[in-house]
Design an enzyme around this catalytic site. Sequence first.
Site: not given
Length: 312
Positions: A9, A12, A35-37, A143, A147
């Site tokens: 990540g 971000g 990261d995913i892209r 969220y 967490k």
Amino acid sequence: MSTKILIIGACGQIGTELTQKLRSIYGTENVIASDIRKLNIDVVNSGPFEVVNALDFNQIEHLVELHQITDVYLMAALLSATAEKNPAFAWDLNMNSLFHVLNLAKAGKIKKIFWPSSIAVFGPTTPKENTPQYTIMEPSTVYGISKQAGERWCEYYHNIFGVDVRSIRYPGLISWSSPPGGGTTDYAVDIFHKALADKTYECFLSSETKMPMMYMDDAIAATIQIMQAPVEEIKIRSSYNLAAMSFTPTEIAAEIQKHIPEFTVTYNPDFRQKIADSWPASINDAEAREDWGWKHEFDLEMMTVDMLEHLK
């Protein structure tokens, strides 16, 4: 064995700055961003970068083995406001990415994990002022629920399997270098951009909504500090309260007006108001300060000056 870091990540809001800081400390080649892209940003272009889906255990395991990773910073998550729009995916991403990393550590393939929690673990029944480390936690957002569950799993994996996982509960984070990431506290980032560009801002929270906040420089410093702390100093394995400042939209607007006198704010609360109302107004982080020596540097005044200077 030297420290080899994988950040999941890394593109971000926190990941971008954390990656750069860790590279400056440990050397660019020792910090693998993922990261995913692949976005066209500094983090991707300035050092090793891998495309990885945080939900794919085999991909993560492959990267850990390929790069001989010792430390993982798991920063991939769907934040509060975004998660409310897609609860099932938010739960999947926020929980299963954590399980993947915890299980790799349990298997002895990773030495140390950083996993961020949040003030979202608290809920409407939590004491609002000076919220203590140990208190009622009944989160009311997807969220926050993810967490809170994650904190319990971190503690469990530490107690049962000896996993060295470390965590802090971030307050709202404010940064000039990356755009807001879909959180309820993001008004405090957006307000600076609008003040400079338009001289006016429509706030999605009410004028007196007080929330705990922190400048990104302090958040990055705390993240690295807890990971560098000797193992015996880390006494809490769920997540540490972390604090710097608390303010309302009215107060941050007044601070900006010292520099941009013509700046005006209007208030039009939306669905995020309910989320904000369920969170603490201020946080007691005595344990973090005592156990591993946490100290914040930026207050509202210093942060405002720094934000405006950089954004200009």
